[in-house]
Design an enzyme around this catalytic site. Structure first.
Site, short mmCIF file in Angstrom:
data_model
loop_
_atom_site.label_atom_id
_atom_site.label_comp_id
_atom_site.label_asym_id
_atom_site.label_seq_id
_atom_site.Cartn_x
_atom_site.Cartn_y
_atom_site.Cartn_z
CD GLU A 237 -1.70 2.32 2.13
OE1 GLU A 237 -2.40 3.29 1.70
OE2 GLU A 237 -0.40 2.38 2.48
CD GLU A 238 1.99 3.57 4.04
OE1 GLU A 238 1.98 4.24 3.37
OE2 GLU A 238 1.49 3.23 5.20
CG HIS B 182 3.74 7.41 6.47
ND1 HIS B 182 3.33 8.01 5.19
CD2 HIS B 182 2.91 6.47 6.71
CE1 HIS B 182 2.48 7.21 4.84
NE2 HIS B 182 1.91 6.39 5.70
CG ASP C 178 -4.52 2.89 5.97
OD1 ASP C 178 -3.66 2.81 6.74
OD2 ASP C 178 -4.29 3.48 4.73
ZN LIG Z 1 -1.67 3.34 5.94
#
Ligand SMILES: [Zn+2]
Length: 374
Positions: free
Chosen positions: A57-58, A183, A86
């Protein structure tokens, strides 16, 4: 035909990903466990429920995009709703973004789960937070209902909505505590347990609200889509864009058929209201064989009709006429993107062409919704 409710969450992360997205993934797995227990005791969902754990996904939504592209024809035929999870157990505040036919559903969903404070629901806490973040200005009244956001990009619902026209919902719980960890290497289990959810209370709430959503979608006799609400939301977007266009150039803006756009959105809303009445009538009596299935099929397909096969100018993969991430806004959404972005760029010729495309899409969806007995 058997339709599908799909729930997905990504399991890859930039580093440890305790919040993004293990916290969301855990709620999906809890729901899978819960539903499997229910099945052992005899429950059968009305629709198939697909649980999907995404990788990649990232770095660009790779897993979900490939999966959706590979299964395009099957998904177009069967996918009723995609539910995305998410990062999403970060605090007491529910938030949801969705295709706006689901607005009433998302509100009811949040109303039916108790919050972290006595005699409050997730809806009450969501509204409190929304009011804090959007204080009334210029004599405007306070927010009456919490806003259901429009879907831009930045998570795995993107291919479902933007490429195929599958009705989708993205939801989670948020809080004040994640400043700066997003992140980063600080998004790890020690941080999550110490600062975010020490007793895993929010994680339980997140699983509950996800579970209620999936159960309701899987078992609803008629899909809980309200295209009257959707049409009115689209009308609001059209009014907004017309205002922008007129501010830019009152002469040039006349080239764009705003009257046609409004009429098409209104007709779609009226068809949505009729579909809801039809649902009420069917559920109140003994519906003729196939009538409920027919209505569900039309509700599902009306969303597909909002896809323009040629896609948006300069980016044909994005085909939804109502939602897209902005060309220059990263994750941020631009609604009715073909028209809005042309006007942002001062390109009224393109805006006029795009308006025609949106009108045709809304007319297709209106016809599909209205095709009773088909
Ligand atoms: Zn995510």
């Amino acid at each position: 035909m058997a339709s599908w409710i799909i729930i997905g969450s990504h399991r890859d992360a930039w580093t440890f990903g305790a919040s993004d997205s293990v916290s969301g993934h855990v709620s999906m797995m809890s729901v899978a466990r819960g539903l499997s227990e229910m099945m052992k005791s005899g429950w059968q969902p009305r629709r198939s429920v697909l649980f999907v754990s995404w990788d990649g996904e990232e770095p660009g939504l790779l897993g979900s995009t490939e999966w959706v592209e590979d299964r395009e024809s099957e998904l177009k035929a069967k996918a009723a709703v995609y539910v995305n999870r998410d990062a999403g157990a970060g605090g007491p505040f529910f938030s949801g973004s969705a295709v706006h036919s689901l607005t009433p559903f998302v509100h009811e969903l949040a109303q039916s789960v108790d919050a972290d404070q006595p005699s409050k629901t997730l809806y009450d806490r969501w509204l409190e937070r929304a009011r804090d973040q959007n204080p009334p200005k210029d004599g405007q009244p306070m927010l009456k209902v919490p806003p259901v956001g429009a879907l831009g990009s930045g998570s795995d619902y993107t291919a479902f909505v933007d490429h195929l026209g599958v009705t989708a919902l993205d939801m989670g719980l948020t809080g004040p505590g994640d400043n700066g960890t997003y992140h980063s290497t600080y998004d790890n289990p020690a941080w999550f347990k110490k600062y975010i959810d020490p007793q895993f209370k929010f994680s339980v709430l997140a699983a509950q609200v996800t579970g209620v959503a999936v159960l309701r979608l899987a078992d609803a006799q008629v899909l809980p889509f309200d295209d009257e609400v959707y049409g009115k939301q689209i009308l609001e977007y059209v009014n907004e864009i017309e205002k922008d266009a007129t501010a830019k150039s009152s002469v040039e803006s006349k080239r764009v058929d705003f009257a046609g756009l409004k009429a098409a959105a209104e007709a779609f809303a009226r068809a949505g209201a009729r579909a809801r009445k039809e649902a009420d009538a069917l559920l109140a009596g003994q519906p003729p064989k196939g009538a409920v299935a027919g209505l569900n099929h039309r509700l599902m397909m009306a969303e597909r009709d909002l896809i323009e096969p040629a896609g948006l100018p300069d980016r044909p993969w994005f085909r939804h006429t109502i939602y897209a991430p902005g060309l220059y806004t990263g994750y941020g959404v631009k609604t009715i993107p073909g028209v809005r972005e042309a006007i942002d760029a001062g390109n009224f010729t393109r805006a006029a062409e795009q308006a025609k495309i949106v009108i045709r899409a809304l007319e297709r969806a209106t016809r599909t919704l209205s095709a009773q007995g088909s």
